[in-house]
Structure formats: structure tokens, C-alpha cells
Design a protein around this motif. Structure first.
Motif, PDB file in Angstrom:
ATOM      1  N   ILE A 103       0.747  -1.267  -0.033  1.00 27.48           N
ATOM      2  CA  ILE A 103       0.081  -0.018  -0.050  1.00 27.48           C
ATOM      3  C   ILE A 103       0.917   1.272   0.006  1.00 27.48           C
ATOM      4  O   ILE A 103       0.583   2.262  -0.723  1.00 27.48           O
ATOM      5  N   ARG A 104       1.934   1.335   0.750  1.00 23.81           N
ATOM      6  CA  ARG A 104       2.844   2.418   0.832  1.00 23.81           C
ATOM      7  C   ARG A 104       3.494   2.566  -0.536  1.00 23.81           C
ATOM      8  O   ARG A 104       3.488   3.866  -1.041  1.00 23.81           O
ATOM      9  N   GLU A 105       3.858   1.367  -1.115  1.00 24.95           N
ATOM     10  CA  GLU A 105       4.455   1.708  -2.541  1.00 24.95           C
ATOM     11  C   GLU A 105       3.648   2.287  -3.593  1.00 24.95           C
ATOM     12  O   GLU A 105       3.975   2.933  -4.265  1.00 24.95           O
ATOM     13  N   ARG A 106       2.329   1.661  -3.304  1.00 21.22           N
ATOM     14  CA  ARG A 106       1.487   2.043  -4.512  1.00 21.22           C
ATOM     15  C   ARG A 106       1.058   3.459  -4.196  1.00 21.22           C
ATOM     16  O   ARG A 106       0.735   4.233  -5.311  1.00 21.22           O
ATOM     17  N   GLY A 107       1.232   4.034  -3.030  1.00 18.60           N
ATOM     18  CA  GLY A 107       0.694   5.336  -2.769  1.00 18.60           C
ATOM     19  C   GLY A 107       1.928   6.296  -2.994  1.00 18.60           C
ATOM     20  O   GLY A 107       1.661   7.242  -3.597  1.00 18.60           O
ATOM     21  N   ALA A 108       2.878   5.919  -3.169  1.00 16.47           N
ATOM     22  CA  ALA A 108       4.241   6.668  -3.445  1.00 16.47           C
ATOM     23  C   ALA A 108       4.294   6.658  -5.046  1.00 16.47           C
ATOM     24  O   ALA A 108       4.536   7.757  -5.430  1.00 16.47           O
TER      25      ALA A 108
END
Length: 59
Positions: free
Chosen positions: A51-56
Motif C-alpha cells: 500500500i505504501r509503495e502504491r501510494g508513493a
């Protein structure tokens, strides 16, 4: 890539099922609870990272 994902999923499921069966053979159930707890924590870490990678990537 999808076939690698699928094979890794089935390999992990088979390995952990075999481990759970071996632990059930001992007659105590708390090691299996720890095994499932560890798996849940690992899934939560992977999901949070994804989720963090997708948001970045979206910014």
C-alpha cells in the motif's frame, strides 16, 4: 510473473500445511496458533509495504 506468483503461493501453502500437520501430531495446539499468528503478521507487513509503495507511485 503470474505463474511464479501462483507456484510460490502453492509452495508456501503446502509447506505450512505440512508443518501444521507435524505440529498437530505432537498433541498440543499452541504452536499452531503461533504459526498462524506469524503468518498473519507477515501478511500485514507485506500489505502495508504494498500500500505504501502504491501510494508513493501515485504521486
Amino acid at each position: 510473473m503470474l505463474s511464479l506468483n501462483s507456484s510460490a503461493m502453492y509452495t508456501g501453502a503446502s509447506a505450512l500445511s505440512a508443518l501444521a500437520a507435524a505440529l498437530l501430531g505432537t498433541g498440543t495446539f499452541w504452536p499452531i496458533g503461533l504459526l498462524y499468528e506469524a503468518a498473519n503478521v507477515l501478511v500485514a507487513i507485506i500489505a502495508a509495504a504494498a500500500i505504501r509503495e502504491r501510494g508513493a507511485a501515485g504521486h
